[in-house]
Design an enzyme around this catalytic site. Structure first.
Site, PDB file in Angstrom:
ATOM      1  N   TRP A 198       0.858  -1.194   0.000  1.00  0.00           N
ATOM      2  CA  TRP A 198       0.000   0.000   0.000  1.00  0.00           C
ATOM      3  C   TRP A 198       0.887   1.234   0.000  1.00  0.00           C
ATOM      4  O   TRP A 198       2.088   1.136   0.275  1.00  0.00           O
ATOM      5  CB  TRP A 198      -0.910   0.005   1.250  1.00  0.00           C
ATOM      6  CG  TRP A 198      -2.173   0.782   1.023  1.00  0.00           C
ATOM      7  CD1 TRP A 198      -2.501   1.977   1.564  1.00  0.00           C
ATOM      8  CD2 TRP A 198      -3.273   0.405   0.185  1.00  0.00           C
ATOM      9  NE1 TRP A 198      -3.734   2.385   1.110  1.00  0.00           N
ATOM     10  CE2 TRP A 198      -4.229   1.440   0.261  1.00  0.00           C
ATOM     11  CE3 TRP A 198      -3.543  -0.688  -0.647  1.00  0.00           C
ATOM     12  CZ2 TRP A 198      -5.436   1.404  -0.466  1.00  0.00           C
ATOM     13  CZ3 TRP A 198      -4.734  -0.718  -1.357  1.00  0.00           C
ATOM     14  CH2 TRP A 198      -5.668   0.306  -1.253  1.00  0.00           C
ATOM     15  N   ASP A 250       0.445  10.965  -0.283  1.00  0.00           N
ATOM     16  CA  ASP A 250      -0.581  12.010  -0.195  1.00  0.00           C
ATOM     17  C   ASP A 250      -1.907  11.400   0.230  1.00  0.00           C
ATOM     18  O   ASP A 250      -2.035  10.183   0.362  1.00  0.00           O
ATOM     19  CB  ASP A 250      -0.712  12.728  -1.549  1.00  0.00           C
ATOM     20  CG  ASP A 250      -1.352  11.846  -2.609  1.00  0.00           C
ATOM     21  OD1 ASP A 250      -1.066  10.618  -2.639  1.00  0.00           O
ATOM     22  OD2 ASP A 250      -2.141  12.350  -3.412  1.00  0.00           O
ATOM     23  N   GLU A 258      -3.201   8.575  -1.650  1.00  0.00           N
ATOM     24  CA  GLU A 258      -2.450   7.326  -1.513  1.00  0.00           C
ATOM     25  C   GLU A 258      -1.675   6.971  -2.776  1.00  0.00           C
ATOM     26  O   GLU A 258      -1.455   5.801  -3.069  1.00  0.00           O
ATOM     27  CB  GLU A 258      -3.391   6.156  -1.157  1.00  0.00           C
ATOM     28  CG  GLU A 258      -4.460   6.537  -0.157  1.00  0.00           C
ATOM     29  CD  GLU A 258      -5.262   5.369   0.370  1.00  0.00           C
ATOM     30  OE1 GLU A 258      -5.052   5.013   1.527  1.00  0.00           O
ATOM     31  OE2 GLU A 258      -6.072   4.809  -0.389  1.00  0.00           O
ATOM     32  N   GLU A 259      -1.308   7.973  -3.544  1.00  0.00           N
ATOM     33  CA  GLU A 259      -0.699   7.684  -4.833  1.00  0.00           C
ATOM     34  C   GLU A 259       0.740   8.163  -4.980  1.00  0.00           C
ATOM     35  O   GLU A 259       1.553   7.485  -5.603  1.00  0.00           O
ATOM     36  CB  GLU A 259      -1.546   8.324  -5.952  1.00  0.00           C
ATOM     37  CG  GLU A 259      -2.893   7.671  -6.073  1.00  0.00           C
ATOM     38  CD  GLU A 259      -3.806   8.361  -7.058  1.00  0.00           C
ATOM     39  OE1 GLU A 259      -4.702   7.701  -7.589  1.00  0.00           O
ATOM     40  OE2 GLU A 259      -3.632   9.577  -7.286  1.00  0.00           O
ATOM     41  N   GLU A 315     -18.642   7.246  -3.702  1.00  0.00           N
ATOM     42  CA  GLU A 315     -17.422   8.058  -3.723  1.00  0.00           C
ATOM     43  C   GLU A 315     -17.449   9.042  -4.902  1.00  0.00           C
ATOM     44  O   GLU A 315     -17.081  10.199  -4.785  1.00  0.00           O
ATOM     45  CB  GLU A 315     -16.221   7.113  -3.848  1.00  0.00           C
ATOM     46  CG  GLU A 315     -14.871   7.786  -3.856  1.00  0.00           C
ATOM     47  CD  GLU A 315     -13.755   6.765  -4.028  1.00  0.00           C
ATOM     48  OE1 GLU A 315     -13.627   6.189  -5.136  1.00  0.00           O
ATOM     49  OE2 GLU A 315     -13.014   6.517  -3.051  1.00  0.00           O
TER      50      GLU A 315
HETATM   51  C1  NOJ Z   1      -6.563   3.039  -4.042  1.00  0.00           C
HETATM   52  C2  NOJ Z   1      -6.519   4.402  -3.436  1.00  0.00           C
HETATM   53  O1  NOJ Z   1      -7.309   4.442  -2.312  1.00  0.00           O
HETATM   54  C3  NOJ Z   1      -6.938   5.424  -4.445  1.00  0.00           C
HETATM   55  O2  NOJ Z   1      -6.890   6.699  -3.888  1.00  0.00           O
HETATM   56  C4  NOJ Z   1      -6.038   5.330  -5.632  1.00  0.00           C
HETATM   57  O3  NOJ Z   1      -6.409   6.275  -6.602  1.00  0.00           O
HETATM   58  C5  NOJ Z   1      -6.063   3.945  -6.196  1.00  0.00           C
HETATM   59  N1  NOJ Z   1      -5.727   2.972  -5.183  1.00  0.00           N
HETATM   60  C6  NOJ Z   1      -5.144   3.797  -7.394  1.00  0.00           C
HETATM   61  O4  NOJ Z   1      -3.812   4.013  -7.023  1.00  0.00           O
HETATM   62  C1  NOJ Z   2      -9.483   6.524  -1.677  1.00  0.00           C
HETATM   63  C2  NOJ Z   2      -9.147   7.921  -1.329  1.00  0.00           C
HETATM   64  O1  NOJ Z   2      -8.257   8.417  -2.297  1.00  0.00           O
HETATM   65  C3  NOJ Z   2      -8.537   7.997   0.040  1.00  0.00           C
HETATM   66  O2  NOJ Z   2      -8.290   9.335   0.387  1.00  0.00           O
HETATM   67  C4  NOJ Z   2      -9.453   7.380   1.052  1.00  0.00           C
HETATM   68  O3  NOJ Z   2      -8.827   7.394   2.316  1.00  0.00           O
HETATM   69  C5  NOJ Z   2      -9.807   5.968   0.672  1.00  0.00           C
HETATM   70  N1  NOJ Z   2     -10.288   5.902  -0.684  1.00  0.00           N
HETATM   71  C6  NOJ Z   2     -10.882   5.397   1.575  1.00  0.00           C
HETATM   72  O4  NOJ Z   2     -12.053   6.137   1.464  1.00  0.00           O
END
Ligand code: NOJ
Ligand code: NOJ
Length: 574
Positions: free
Chosen positions: A140, A196, A199-200, A424
């Site tokens: 992750w 960030d 999560e990327e 979302e």
């Molecule tokens: C899961 C993350 O929660 C999301 O924010 C991200 O865009 C995707 N993975 C793809 O990297």
């Molecule tokens: C993807 C989002 O990008 C992230 O900010 C969030 O924490 C997770 N989904 C869970 O909602």
């Protein structure tokens, strides 16, 4: 001409009127749905949180495409800040027991060893856990350093209210140990790179820095209040350093906040709007150093961010260039093909409502060179100056800005399905909900936007009167550009990577090791990286093929970067 203008004006008033009645009825019907939707996702008894421990927030009950059946620290903290605000502002005191469960759950989670470390070696930066409070061991984007700051902010808000209501014992004995762990983490790690909030990308991130600053400020004030004075000067020093660093995200040439320093993107990102609303402090007025919602920088940024979505989503085609549009995380987003998000669209509305509340409390509104393009959207002839709340310019601008804010809520309303459930995202072409259903954070974002619309002022956190040091210390110092060339013969399907002893070389992570490229230079593989200047570091190359990782043989290579400029390092695989 006159008549035409009059007719046009009538048309506008008519549109604004019907929009406001749509928004009004949406807010009335969606509020209870959002609140019930949020509570349904909280263990142990939420109707959609089966399997979740007490006080655990399920990000969404969706278990596949995507699987969000986890507890994210960020989502949980923002959701509980919403609940804590409702309790402490006297809006719904029946939620009190949820807060007790949450505190209990977080005290456990903090101690769970996980891939980011133990409680004392970095584990607090772990972004998500299983809903039974055990560690998620899969790969992750970690660590994510906004989590501890957001959790501290939620708990500090509650602690201050308890102190106001004579419950110092619980604060000192139960809350403070939890808060202190998080603040010590923030204080020690704010200048390290982070994944960030999306999560990327691993870099510095405005949202993370902004919420870290807030947590240290209010943490120091709380410590003073309960006599925990030993931490105060350390938190204060770091808060000033963080505030100094926060200024570096501002891009004066283009008038926006560069949300992330990495990732090869424009940096126009909902990250910045969310940071502004989650660090709002009405007592600070329109202070730009903390990027308050009505500050000239945050308003200029808002315009640039919103404009970056004009023309990229089919559902927005034909929308006037000064009207509200659906917005997403950032224009380059490809997650689920890149769609508008409810929490981003409602976040824009919330920033505008916060700004309106602040102007009313200040009693005037400033138009500066920086914010002029923002205000010109509402009155093309407006000029820089200070407009008292008694002036007609103030009335005209604030009425138009309120209508603009309502426009973003109207978009959320338009794409909310009939049952009121908030996912979302909503599809950029069809407008139908996509990705995770019943996203807890979407519901929280509706509640806080509606709250600000209705005039809710959340508690101050000490943003008023903070000063930016004239020289920053403690953040990433000077850097140099280093090109790594390595001669390595490879098989088809095999690639060469680099990892080493510093953040920029991924701290020896095989998973996040940096990929080199070959192409025409083969068998020389190459990569240029930004590294801290005048720094001694170790590194190695590794090869990956079909999931198999092979490090080059020992010993490590080492290198001391120069004080400035660029540098090339030539190596041979061994
Ligand atoms: C899961 C993350 O929660 C999301 O924010 C991200 O865009 C995707 N993975 C793809 O990297
Ligand atoms: C993807 C989002 O990008 C992230 O900010 C969030 O924490 C997770 N989904 C869970 O909602």
């Amino acid at each position: 001409m006159r008549l035409l203008q009059f007719v046009a004006a009538l048309g506008l008033v008519g549109t604004a009127f019907s929009q406001s009645s749509t928004v009004k009825s949406y807010v009335a019907s969606e509020s209870p749905i959002a609140k019930a939707g949020l509570l349904a996702n909280i263990g142990p008894s939420g109707s959609k949180s089966s399997g979740a421990s007490s006080g655990v927030v399920v990000a969404s009950p969706s278990t596949s495409n995507p699987n969000y059946l986890y507890m994210w620290i960020r989502d949980t903290s923002l959701v509980f800040k919403t609940i804590i605000d409702q309790v402490t502002l006297g809006q719904d005191t029946s939620l009190r027991s949820q807060i007790d469960n949450y505190i209990h759950a977080q005290a456990i989670i903090q101690q769970v060893s996980n891939p980011s470390g133990t409680v004392s070696t970095g584990g607090l930066g772990e972004p998500k856990f299983y809903i039974n409070e055990t560690a998620f061991e899969g790969s992750w984007g970690r660590p994510q350093r906004d989590g501890p700051a957001l959790r501290a902010t939620a708990m500090i808000t509650f602690a201050n209210w308890l102190l106001d209501n004579n419950n110092a014992t619980f604060v000192t004995n139960t809350l403070w140990p939890i808060i202190k762990l998080d603040l010590d983490y923030v204080s020690a790690n704010w200048n390290q790179t982070t994944f960030d909030l999306w999560e990327e990308i691993q870099s510095s991130s405005f949202f993370t820095t902004a919420v870290q600053h807030r947590s240290l400020r209010e943490g120091s004030a709380l410590a003073t209040r309960i006599g925990q004075t030993s931490v105060v000067s350390g938190y204060d020093t770091q808060a000033s350093n963080v505030l100094c660093f926060l200024q570096s995200y501002w891009n004066p040439t283009s008038g926006y906040i560069t949300a992330n320093t990495g990732g090869g993107r424009s940096g126009k990102d909902s990250n910045t709007v969310l940071a502004s609303i989650h660090t709002w402090d009405i007592a600070a007025g329109c202070d730009a150093a903390t990027f308050q919602p009505c500050s000239d920088k945050a308003l200029s940024n808002l315009k640039v961010y919103v404009d970056s979505f004009r023309g990229i989503y089919p559902i927005s085609s034909g929308i006037d260039a000064s009207a509200a549009v659906a917005v997403g995380r950032y224009p380059e987003d490809v997650y689920y093909n890149g769609n508008p998000w409810y929490l981003a669209t409602l976040g824009v509305a919330e920033q505008l409502y916060d700004a309106l509340l602040t102007w009313d409390s200040v009693g005037s509104l400033d138009v500066t060179d920086v914010s002029l393009p923002f205000f010109k959207q509402f009155s093309s002839g407006v000029t820089t100056g200070t407009y008292a709340s008694s002036s007609s310019t103030y009335s005209t601008l604030t009425a138009a800005i309120r209508a603009y804010a309502e426009g973003f809520v109207a978009i959320a309303a338009k794409y909310t399905p009939s049952g009121g459930g908030l996912s979302e995202q909503f599809d950029k072409s069809t407008g139908v909900p996509v990705s995770a259903v019943d996203l807890t954070w979407s519901y929280a974002s509706a509640l806080t936007a509606f709250g600000a619309r209705a005039g809710t002022k959340t508690a101050s956190w000490g943003a008023k009167g903070v000063t930016v040091p004239s020289q920053c210390t403690g953040n990433a110092g000077p850097s140099v550009s280093v090109t790594f060339n390595v001669q390595a013969t490879t098989q088809v399907g095999e690639s060469i990577y680099l990892a080493g002893s510093v953040d920029a070389l991924q701290n020896w992570s095989t998973e996040y090791a940096l990929l080199l490229s070959a192409g025409e230079t083969y068998p020389t593989w190459t990569l240029t990286v930004t590294l801290p200047a005048s720094t001694s570091l170790q590194y190695k190359y590794l090869r990956k093929a079909n999931g198999t990782v092979t490090w080059q043989s020992d010993p490590d290579f080492s290198l001391t970067t120069p004080a400035s400029g660029t540098f090339t390092q030539n190596d041979t695989w061994r």
